[in-house]
Design a protein around this motif. Sequence first.
Motif, PDB file in Angstrom:
ATOM      1  N   SER A   1      -1.177   1.180  12.322  1.00 20.04           N
ATOM      2  CA  SER A   1      -1.338   2.174  11.259  1.00 20.04           C
ATOM      3  C   SER A   1      -2.277   3.288  11.705  1.00 20.04           C
ATOM      4  O   SER A   1      -2.085   4.459  11.391  1.00 20.04           O
ATOM      5  CB  SER A   1      -1.840   1.522   9.978  1.00 20.04           C
TER       6      SER A   1
ATOM      7  N   GLN B   1       0.835  -1.203   0.000  1.00 19.41           N
ATOM      8  CA  GLN B   1       0.000   0.000   0.000  1.00 19.41           C
ATOM      9  C   GLN B   1       0.867   1.248   0.000  1.00 19.41           C
ATOM     10  O   GLN B   1       1.886   1.312   0.656  1.00 19.41           O
ATOM     11  CB  GLN B   1      -0.927   0.016   1.201  1.00 19.41           C
TER      12      GLN B   1
ATOM     13  N   GLY C   1       0.435  10.394   0.648  1.00 25.39           N
ATOM     14  CA  GLY C   1       0.705  10.795   2.023  1.00 25.39           C
ATOM     15  C   GLY C   1       0.997   9.657   2.963  1.00 25.39           C
ATOM     16  O   GLY C   1       1.338   9.872   4.128  1.00 25.39           O
ATOM     17  N   ASP C   2       0.848   8.431   2.476  1.00 28.98           N
ATOM     18  CA  ASP C   2       1.125   7.293   3.345  1.00 28.98           C
ATOM     19  C   ASP C   2       2.626   7.111   3.507  1.00 28.98           C
ATOM     20  O   ASP C   2       3.398   7.376   2.589  1.00 28.98           O
ATOM     21  CB  ASP C   2       0.537   6.010   2.755  1.00 28.98           C
ATOM     22  N   PRO C   3       3.047   6.634   4.666  1.00 28.51           N
ATOM     23  CA  PRO C   3       4.467   6.376   4.854  1.00 28.51           C
ATOM     24  C   PRO C   3       4.872   5.082   4.156  1.00 28.51           C
ATOM     25  O   PRO C   3       4.020   4.238   3.855  1.00 28.51           O
ATOM     26  CB  PRO C   3       4.573   6.207   6.373  1.00 28.51           C
TER      27      PRO C   3
ATOM     28  N   TYR D   1       5.400   1.278  10.053  1.00 33.19           N
ATOM     29  CA  TYR D   1       4.855   2.347   9.226  1.00 33.19           C
ATOM     30  C   TYR D   1       5.765   3.555   9.434  1.00 33.19           C
ATOM     31  O   TYR D   1       5.753   4.171  10.497  1.00 33.19           O
ATOM     32  CB  TYR D   1       3.411   2.657   9.638  1.00 33.19           C
TER      33      TYR D   1
ATOM     34  N   GLY E   1      -1.534   7.307  11.836  1.00 29.47           N
ATOM     35  CA  GLY E   1      -2.331   8.365  11.217  1.00 29.47           C
ATOM     36  C   GLY E   1      -2.790   9.396  12.225  1.00 29.47           C
ATOM     37  O   GLY E   1      -2.772  10.605  11.955  1.00 29.47           O
TER      38      GLY E   1
ATOM     39  N   LYS F   1       0.180  11.535  13.410  1.00 23.58           N
ATOM     40  CA  LYS F   1       0.592  12.478  12.359  1.00 23.58           C
ATOM     41  C   LYS F   1      -0.430  13.603  12.206  1.00 23.58           C
ATOM     42  O   LYS F   1      -0.079  14.741  11.911  1.00 23.58           O
ATOM     43  CB  LYS F   1       0.761  11.754  11.021  1.00 23.58           C
TER      44      LYS F   1
END
Lengths: 553, 173
Positions: free
Chosen positions: A304, A247, A251-253, A272, A308, A311
């Motif tokens: 995860s 995945q 914007g995902d790490p 993550y 999120g 962050k």
Amino acid sequence: MDSSGIVVGAQLSELTSLTGQVGRAGGTLSEAGGVLAGALAVAGLPAGPATTVQATGEWALQAASGLRRRLAMFEQADHSGGMPTARQAGYGLFASWLPGEPGLGALLDRASGGDKAALTALRQRENAATSSDLAIAVNTWWGSLSTAAQQQLIKSDPGVVGWLDGLPTTARDQANRIVFNSDYAQVQAQIAQLKRETSGDSKGLLGVAGIGSLINDVDGQGAVQAELAHLEGILKGMTAIKAQLEQQGPGDPRVYLLGFNTSDLGHAIVSYGDPDTAQNVVTYVPGLGSGFGSTASGDMSRASRLYGTAKTLDHSASLASIYWLGYNAPQLDLTRSVSALSGHAIAEDSEVAFEADAKSAATSLDSFAWGLNAAHDPAFAAHTVVLGHSYGSLVVGEAVTRDLGQLADDVIFVGSPGVGVNNVQGLHMNGEHVWAGHAAWDEVPDLPPLGDPRLPEWLNIAGMPATEMIGMADPDATHFGIDPSTGPFGARDFQAAPGPALPPLKAHSSYWNPDSVSLYNMARIVDGMYDQVQLVAPQTTAPDLSTPGASRP
Amino acid sequence: MIGSPGQEGAGQVIRRRCRTGTAVAGFLAAVVLAGCGGSGSVTLSHAQAASRAQQIVNDTVAVLTPKPQLRVYAPLTGDTNCEDSSGGQSDLVNGSVSYVLDGIPASSAKQIADQIKAYWQKQGYTFTVTQGIGTDAPNILATTKDGYNVALQTGKGGPMSLGASSPCAEPAK
């Protein structure tokens, strides 16, 4: 080192020059010692002073040699964009000598050449977690290898290299993905093969459909079915992990695989974000019943989701949120247990066994955490947070008590049945940085000790009638220490939503619910936003445990 | 490197036990992460959940002055396994939306919090947290009558975020 050549307050060129002077002085002194020895002999005087001068010269020559090695290390670190830490420099100074780690230098030398036994022995030493400096030594050793040598080790023995604590995240990730991809194909092939075997009767033994399975059952085909079920569980977990690894939404790490194997019920460490460069690093240890076949999907979701949320509350700080299933979480094979053992035996044995498992897991967690520390960008220290849920809180508690307390900045326990000690002093940590959350409807932290007359009622509340256990155990027994969210423990008790009252134990899984107060609280601890953590007001009276449920929220 | 066969995953065991209602072996079985029997009554579809979560945010923003711009900033906070089912191991999901509220000066934080609190109160939401009301760092958590968690949060340095998350829903097909 910056562009001006400054290393920790010194000029590299100056150090190089000084090292040359030491070497030259050593040579001069040695020669002078020889001349002096001759002069003393001619004068008929004792040779002692000449010997001293010569020995000093030889020492200076050796020292210059060592200094040159250390300077080379600084230069190498500079060229690779890194900067050696004081501890790494210390490793350079004293080579691979560590107290309690005899023969480490020779072991690392053998490992450098791809000696599989040496690599395995190195991993075993780390598992014993006898020295927090071992990961530093391993990290420095790895950094001293050429890129080609590193790649050779990763490709020749990824199953061990991927678990070496102290290696950079990218190296571990590369090794573990090799293992993962290989195992994924292998598990699929094994499942297909077993399915062919178990359905082989469709063509008919003796041409009669169904008779094959009948005979197979007689022949113990149940074991094949069990293996098939096991492998399908493994594949389910791997599929969930694969989805995470692939995945990459906007914007995902990036997701890293820091550990992986399918032994036992499977082990996996998924991060993550990159823990080597992150300012905040949180490691989540799941609890009883965890195994990636059965729980990886949900447990990774927790990690995860925490990423999120943390962050969202702090855009600027880099973050790594890690799911750590690096141990054999205890399993309750209830069917087998009920048939094989009395309730008494299970109750006593399970508690002993669980505590032993936690201690074993704690050494692995210790080693892992020190490995992260060793591999981290030396320009700054990460804010290190360790989070244990349920039985995982006991693992964290044991690790913190053992050694991890020296490294962790914050420790979080949620839904804890006890953490192995009864107060923060036992954890060797400042109580300001030990946090505990307890959803009001979560039965687990409130379970009365064995032998407590309230226990059966609690078990009934949890849908677990076990009246046979009344009075069977030591009435003074406790589980794994008191609930860390209670006042006497000395932790900071943060708010968690009460959770649903029914069905039983649902509240135990409520701490990561999206947009819940417990999730925001954990995220704020990870972000170091301590002032905004919602704390529970101190209780003025002891909670009433005699009527479970009735006195809750 | 493939592990030996044998034990069944605990989650599977627990679910089966809950269905049959047989007695548990040891008291520590209570520590098992999963709750039992939670997903049978789920009728909410993923589309409904996502739509309703978005609607809650939209309705809330509609009453705000000054009007913020909604910006998606929520890595990994999309649909995730629903913890309200069998211990996070089910296929059910939470439908979630989360936005940063851009265009709100720090001096308006108190005003925004007051408006949101009043609107949610009017809607009959149950408040879990009302912190920092009257300051430039308000945090409000509440639950709607139909079980959605809603949150107004102030992050480090002042950015505000607004989120809504559904109860367990069937995953998107």
